[in-house]
Design an enzyme around this catalytic site. Sequence first.
Site, short mmCIF file in Angstrom:
data_model
loop_
_atom_site.label_atom_id
_atom_site.label_comp_id
_atom_site.label_asym_id
_atom_site.label_seq_id
_atom_site.Cartn_x
_atom_site.Cartn_y
_atom_site.Cartn_z
N TYR A 59 -1.87 5.54 5.12
CA TYR A 59 -0.68 4.77 5.47
C TYR A 59 -1.09 3.48 6.20
O TYR A 59 -1.78 3.51 7.21
CB TYR A 59 0.26 5.58 6.35
CG TYR A 59 0.97 6.71 5.63
CD1 TYR A 59 0.84 6.89 4.26
CD2 TYR A 59 1.78 7.61 6.32
CE1 TYR A 59 1.48 7.92 3.60
CE2 TYR A 59 2.43 8.64 5.67
CZ TYR A 59 2.27 8.79 4.31
OH TYR A 59 2.91 9.82 3.67
N ARG A 132 -3.38 14.40 -2.32
CA ARG A 132 -3.20 14.56 -3.76
C ARG A 132 -4.35 15.40 -4.29
O ARG A 132 -5.46 15.33 -3.77
CB ARG A 132 -3.14 13.21 -4.49
CG ARG A 132 -1.84 12.47 -4.27
CD ARG A 132 -1.69 11.27 -5.17
NE ARG A 132 -0.42 10.58 -4.94
CZ ARG A 132 0.73 10.87 -5.54
NH1 ARG A 132 0.76 11.85 -6.44
NH2 ARG A 132 1.83 10.21 -5.27
N SER A 161 0.05 18.36 -0.79
CA SER A 161 1.04 17.35 -1.13
C SER A 161 0.81 16.93 -2.57
O SER A 161 -0.34 16.70 -2.98
CB SER A 161 0.89 16.15 -0.19
OG SER A 161 1.80 15.12 -0.50
N GLN A 184 4.35 19.30 -0.11
CA GLN A 184 5.06 18.04 0.08
C GLN A 184 5.18 17.31 -1.25
O GLN A 184 4.31 16.53 -1.63
CB GLN A 184 4.33 17.16 1.11
CG GLN A 184 5.08 15.89 1.48
CD GLN A 184 4.52 15.22 2.72
OE1 GLN A 184 4.22 15.89 3.72
NE2 GLN A 184 4.35 13.92 2.68
N LEU A 216 15.30 9.17 -0.73
CA LEU A 216 16.29 8.21 -1.21
C LEU A 216 15.85 7.54 -2.52
O LEU A 216 16.35 6.48 -2.88
CB LEU A 216 16.56 7.14 -0.15
CG LEU A 216 17.14 7.64 1.17
CD1 LEU A 216 17.38 6.48 2.11
CD2 LEU A 216 18.43 8.43 0.95
N GLN A 269 12.30 2.47 9.10
CA GLN A 269 11.71 1.90 10.30
C GLN A 269 12.77 1.14 11.10
O GLN A 269 12.46 0.23 11.87
CB GLN A 269 10.56 0.97 9.93
CG GLN A 269 9.45 1.65 9.13
CD GLN A 269 8.73 2.73 9.92
OE1 GLN A 269 8.09 2.47 10.92
NE2 GLN A 269 8.86 3.99 9.47
N ARG A 273 19.18 3.34 12.00
CA ARG A 273 19.29 4.31 10.91
C ARG A 273 18.67 5.65 11.30
O ARG A 273 19.13 6.71 10.85
CB ARG A 273 18.64 3.76 9.64
CG ARG A 273 19.37 2.54 9.07
CD ARG A 273 18.93 2.25 7.67
NE ARG A 273 19.54 1.02 7.17
CZ ARG A 273 18.94 -0.14 7.09
NH1 ARG A 273 17.66 -0.24 7.46
NH2 ARG A 273 19.55 -1.20 6.64
#
Length: 303
Positions: A59, A132, A161, A184, A216, A269, A273
């Site tokens: 990330y 992965r 994941s 995941q 989403l 972020q 929200r």
Amino acid sequence: MSDLHVTPDSRPLGKSGILVSPVAWGMWRFAGNSEHEGRALIDAAFEAGVTLFDTADIYGFDGSGGFGDAETLLGRIFAASPGLRDRMVLTTKGGITPPVPYDSSRDYLMAALDASLERMQVEQVDLYQIHRPDILTHPHEVARTLEDMVTSGKVRSIGVSNYTPAQTATLASFLTNVPIATQQPEFSPLFLDPMTNGLFDQAIVNDIAVLAWSPLGGGRIAKPTTPHETAVADALDAVAAKFGVSRSIATYSWIMAHPARVIPIVGTQNAGRIAELRDVFKVSWSRDDWYAVLTAARGEPLP
């Protein structure tokens, strides 16, 4: 007929013995924030009842640099705020190795774990997941590596994941002392594969917690651009309006209503929200409304 409703109560993270919130907050886009901004986002997640925080060594990577940046920022925040790490269930992932695609060999994963711990300035993570599947590493080697991570005290529980159900079952067959706590996958009303390919069923049978990334649909549910996406958004809006919540919150609650007790990983972020996450527990789904979203998502009537 009873409605489908999710409570804010903590739930087990699979068979790990760890309790977590029913919603997780993810740090895919965390890198690039200042320490002050990052701490504010973490605090907003705490205020919303989140205890499960998801990151990964990749990330922050932008295609040429930034590998480890999200973990590094989190480490700086931890260093500036003693005790903060102890308030969360912390998970990270490893095994994606740009420019080489994937590496789950023992030497690589052990080094990747140590590098993640160093960047985050912690001695242990609560969950370590293979990001992965590496086709070229035998699952026996992966299993021994994961178990040794737990034995070392650097990891409390392990997961996978983006594994298929068959890959998960194969890895599980080589584990002797530590169960797979989590799986995941990508999952949203615009990506239903885990519901139909046996992954959710496997998770229920084996008591594996499901952590859903991109709930989403990569932003397409919030901003639909095709007739299919618009139909899904309209079905979600019908319930969102009924309970006075946003479409995003209705989407998270739709995901959470599945009996696999899916935990959506919310990647926003935006502190405002994040604060809205408490609204997810306002929503109750009738079967008619839930299946209306599924029908829109499938793009065809149910059989």
